[in-house]
Design a protein around this motif. Structure first.
Motif, PDB file in Angstrom:
ATOM      1  N   THR A 155      -1.541   4.302 -11.756  1.00 36.93           N
ATOM      2  CA  THR A 155      -1.213   3.167 -12.832  1.00 36.93           C
ATOM      3  C   THR A 155      -1.902   1.955 -12.529  1.00 36.93           C
ATOM      4  O   THR A 155      -2.045   1.561 -11.426  1.00 36.93           O
ATOM      5  CB  THR A 155       0.371   3.030 -12.746  1.00 36.93           C
ATOM      6  N   TRP A 156      -2.609   1.492 -13.765  1.00 32.57           N
ATOM      7  CA  TRP A 156      -3.439   0.414 -13.499  1.00 32.57           C
ATOM      8  C   TRP A 156      -3.421  -0.640 -14.672  1.00 32.57           C
ATOM      9  O   TRP A 156      -3.420  -0.340 -15.696  1.00 32.57           O
ATOM     10  CB  TRP A 156      -4.724   0.712 -13.023  1.00 32.57           C
ATOM     11  N   LEU A 157      -3.379  -1.897 -14.342  1.00 28.21           N
ATOM     12  CA  LEU A 157      -3.754  -2.814 -15.490  1.00 28.21           C
ATOM     13  C   LEU A 157      -4.475  -4.043 -14.910  1.00 28.21           C
ATOM     14  O   LEU A 157      -4.241  -4.462 -13.623  1.00 28.21           O
ATOM     15  CB  LEU A 157      -2.456  -3.797 -15.883  1.00 28.21           C
ATOM     16  N   PRO A 161      -2.741  -4.986  -8.924  1.00 28.87           N
ATOM     17  CA  PRO A 161      -3.041  -4.143  -8.046  1.00 28.87           C
ATOM     18  C   PRO A 161      -3.302  -2.280  -8.686  1.00 28.87           C
ATOM     19  O   PRO A 161      -2.025  -2.203  -9.284  1.00 28.87           O
ATOM     20  CB  PRO A 161      -2.302  -4.170  -6.827  1.00 28.87           C
ATOM     21  N   LEU A 162      -3.828  -1.500  -8.308  1.00 23.19           N
ATOM     22  CA  LEU A 162      -3.865  -0.235  -8.558  1.00 23.19           C
ATOM     23  C   LEU A 162      -2.567   0.363  -7.840  1.00 23.19           C
ATOM     24  O   LEU A 162      -2.138   0.148  -6.818  1.00 23.19           O
ATOM     25  CB  LEU A 162      -4.964   0.550  -8.185  1.00 23.19           C
ATOM     26  N   LYS A 163      -1.634   1.009  -8.574  1.00 16.13           N
ATOM     27  CA  LYS A 163      -0.623   1.735  -7.868  1.00 16.13           C
ATOM     28  C   LYS A 163      -0.665   3.226  -7.652  1.00 16.13           C
ATOM     29  O   LYS A 163      -1.187   3.834  -8.936  1.00 16.13           O
ATOM     30  CB  LYS A 163       0.812   1.644  -8.762  1.00 16.13           C
ATOM     31  N   VAL A 164      -0.756   3.956  -6.866  1.00 15.00           N
ATOM     32  CA  VAL A 164      -0.945   5.004  -6.458  1.00 15.00           C
ATOM     33  C   VAL A 164       0.413   6.044  -5.629  1.00 15.00           C
ATOM     34  O   VAL A 164       0.671   5.204  -4.702  1.00 15.00           O
ATOM     35  CB  VAL A 164      -2.082   5.280  -5.440  1.00 15.00           C
ATOM     36  N   LYS A 165       0.678   6.861  -6.284  1.00 15.24           N
ATOM     37  CA  LYS A 165       1.628   8.044  -5.546  1.00 15.24           C
ATOM     38  C   LYS A 165       0.719   9.168  -5.529  1.00 15.24           C
ATOM     39  O   LYS A 165       0.251   9.716  -6.420  1.00 15.24           O
ATOM     40  CB  LYS A 165       2.722   8.347  -6.406  1.00 15.24           C
ATOM     41  N   TYR A 166       0.979  10.122  -4.470  1.00 14.89           N
ATOM     42  CA  TYR A 166       0.315  11.156  -4.161  1.00 14.89           C
ATOM     43  C   TYR A 166       1.221  12.227  -3.251  1.00 14.89           C
ATOM     44  O   TYR A 166       2.136  11.853  -2.618  1.00 14.89           O
ATOM     45  CB  TYR A 166      -1.034  10.954  -3.692  1.00 14.89           C
ATOM     46  N   PHE A 167       0.722  13.613  -3.505  1.00 20.16           N
ATOM     47  CA  PHE A 167       1.055  14.635  -2.545  1.00 20.16           C
ATOM     48  C   PHE A 167       0.328  15.521  -2.438  1.00 20.16           C
ATOM     49  O   PHE A 167      -0.477  15.842  -3.387  1.00 20.16           O
ATOM     50  CB  PHE A 167       2.501  15.379  -3.099  1.00 20.16           C
ATOM     51  N   CYS A 168      -0.151  16.080  -1.308  1.00 26.55           N
ATOM     52  CA  CYS A 168      -1.181  16.787  -0.912  1.00 26.55           C
ATOM     53  C   CYS A 168      -0.491  18.127  -0.624  1.00 26.55           C
ATOM     54  O   CYS A 168       0.359  18.375   0.416  1.00 26.55           O
ATOM     55  CB  CYS A 168      -2.116  16.152   0.297  1.00 26.55           C
ATOM     56  N   ASP A 177       3.706   6.898  -0.920  1.00 30.44           N
ATOM     57  CA  ASP A 177       3.513   5.916  -1.986  1.00 30.44           C
ATOM     58  C   ASP A 177       2.004   5.165  -1.357  1.00 30.44           C
ATOM     59  O   ASP A 177       1.958   4.928  -0.225  1.00 30.44           O
ATOM     60  CB  ASP A 177       4.387   5.000  -1.810  1.00 30.44           C
ATOM     61  N   GLY A 178       1.239   4.912  -2.363  1.00 26.59           N
ATOM     62  CA  GLY A 178       0.182   4.099  -2.113  1.00 26.59           C
ATOM     63  C   GLY A 178       0.527   2.787  -1.521  1.00 26.59           C
ATOM     64  O   GLY A 178       1.370   2.198  -2.227  1.00 26.59           O
ATOM     65  N   SER A 179      -0.281   2.031  -0.916  1.00 22.59           N
ATOM     66  CA  SER A 179       0.272   0.555  -0.309  1.00 22.59           C
ATOM     67  C   SER A 179      -1.184  -0.113  -0.195  1.00 22.59           C
ATOM     68  O   SER A 179      -2.105   0.327   0.016  1.00 22.59           O
ATOM     69  CB  SER A 179       1.118   0.510   0.641  1.00 22.59           C
ATOM     70  N   VAL A 189      -4.878  -1.591  -4.253  1.00 20.17           N
ATOM     71  CA  VAL A 189      -3.561  -0.560  -4.304  1.00 20.17           C
ATOM     72  C   VAL A 189      -2.457  -1.244  -3.961  1.00 20.17           C
ATOM     73  O   VAL A 189      -2.378  -2.064  -3.061  1.00 20.17           O
ATOM     74  CB  VAL A 189      -4.167   0.390  -3.464  1.00 20.17           C
ATOM     75  N   LEU A 190      -1.447  -0.998  -4.525  1.00 19.54           N
ATOM     76  CA  LEU A 190      -0.180  -1.561  -4.434  1.00 19.54           C
ATOM     77  C   LEU A 190       0.969  -0.533  -3.883  1.00 19.54           C
ATOM     78  O   LEU A 190       1.045   0.748  -4.466  1.00 19.54           O
ATOM     79  CB  LEU A 190       0.445  -2.259  -5.641  1.00 19.54           C
ATOM     80  N   HIS A 191       1.856  -0.950  -3.215  1.00 19.79           N
ATOM     81  CA  HIS A 191       3.005  -0.122  -2.709  1.00 19.79           C
ATOM     82  C   HIS A 191       4.083  -0.059  -3.672  1.00 19.79           C
ATOM     83  O   HIS A 191       4.328  -1.140  -4.345  1.00 19.79           O
ATOM     84  CB  HIS A 191       3.661  -0.365  -1.373  1.00 19.79           C
ATOM     85  N   GLU A 192       4.594   1.175  -4.268  1.00 24.24           N
ATOM     86  CA  GLU A 192       5.577   1.469  -5.153  1.00 24.24           C
ATOM     87  C   GLU A 192       6.690   2.210  -4.660  1.00 24.24           C
ATOM     88  O   GLU A 192       6.271   3.256  -4.633  1.00 24.24           O
ATOM     89  CB  GLU A 192       4.769   1.712  -6.432  1.00 24.24           C
ATOM     90  N   LYS A 193       7.692   1.690  -4.706  1.00 23.97           N
ATOM     91  CA  LYS A 193       8.697   2.869  -4.247  1.00 23.97           C
ATOM     92  C   LYS A 193       9.154   3.348  -5.564  1.00 23.97           C
ATOM     93  O   LYS A 193       9.355   2.495  -6.570  1.00 23.97           O
ATOM     94  CB  LYS A 193      10.045   1.856  -3.600  1.00 23.97           C
ATOM     95  N   GLY A 194       9.789   4.480  -5.772  1.00 18.78           N
ATOM     96  CA  GLY A 194      10.165   5.212  -6.744  1.00 18.78           C
ATOM     97  C   GLY A 194      10.681   6.780  -6.472  1.00 18.78           C
ATOM     98  O   GLY A 194      10.248   7.118  -5.624  1.00 18.78           O
ATOM     99  N   PRO A 195      11.025   7.178  -7.797  1.00 16.38           N
ATOM    100  CA  PRO A 195      11.357   8.820  -7.668  1.00 16.38           C
ATOM    101  C   PRO A 195      10.048   9.682  -7.773  1.00 16.38           C
ATOM    102  O   PRO A 195       8.971   9.094  -7.917  1.00 16.38           O
ATOM    103  CB  PRO A 195      12.266   8.997  -8.975  1.00 16.38           C
TER     104      PRO A 195
END
Length: 197
Positions: A155-157, A161-168, A177-179, A189-195
């Motif tokens: 997610t970005w604007l 900061p760019l928000k990144v979540k990932y799973f490998c 969560d990206g941070s 890149v920004l840390h974002e807690k979420g589901p």
């Protein structure tokens, strides 16, 4: 450093991933802890572009994405010949920025990663001004030569900061969560807690 791990002092130049032009010089320290936690990085860069120029480039990238008439989708970027369709260059640029966080967090002293390909990308339409994409990316693991598949939501604007979540897929872990600390550029890149996704 006793009981902590190995610390490295680095001096290097950076380049614009698209033009290849020198983007600045950096000094960094990298501590690889003895535990399996990500490296601890302290970095200072003297950019060859000023902040206004970086913001203008971010805004141009953002406007290309926002002026699409329908959600952006794509597969196999670059293709088997190494080509990227011009319409998909903005989503490739965001994938480069987002995947760099995954590669940094997964890297160890004796293991590194490079993004080999975006297998698929899909844009989500949002009611706010943010852009949001789901990616499946392939990371090339060095030195094992394995190809690792990761799902990344980005997610970005501009100005945020760019928000990144990932799973490998190769991991038996939950969602990561990206941070990060920097803002303003797609490279932050920004840390974002979420589901989960």
């Amino acid at each position: 450093i006793p009981d902590s791990g190995h610390k490295y002092y680095l001096q290097f130049t950076t380049e614009d991933y698209k033009s290849g032009e020198n983007a600045g010089n950096c000094l960094a320290t990298v501590l690889y802890p003895k535990t399996k936690s990500p490296p601890v990085v302290s970095i200072k860069c003297m950019q060859s572009k000023d902040q206004k120029q970086i913001q203008e480039e971010d805004n141009r990238l953002y406007q290309k994405i926002r002026h699409q008439t329908k959600p952006i989708t794509g597969n196999n970027i670059p293709d088997s010949h190494g080509n990227i369709e011009p319409a998909l260059e903005p989503v490739w640029a965001l994938a480069v920025a987002g995947s760099s966080y995954i590669m940094w967090e997964k890297s160890t002293e004796d293991m590194g990663y490079f993004m080999a390909q975006v297998k698929s990308v899909k844009q989500w339409i949002r009611k706010d001004d943010f852009t949001e994409f789901d990616y499946t990316i392939l990371l090339h693991e060095i030195p094992t030569q394995e190809i690792i598949s990761c799902h990344m939501r980005l997610t970005w604007l501009p100005g945020h900061p760019l928000k990144v979540k990932y799973f490998c897929a190769s991991e038996n872990q939950g969602l990561e969560d990206g941070s990060g600390m920097e803002s303003g550029s797609a490279a932050g890149v920004l840390h974002e807690k979420g589901p989960n996704f």
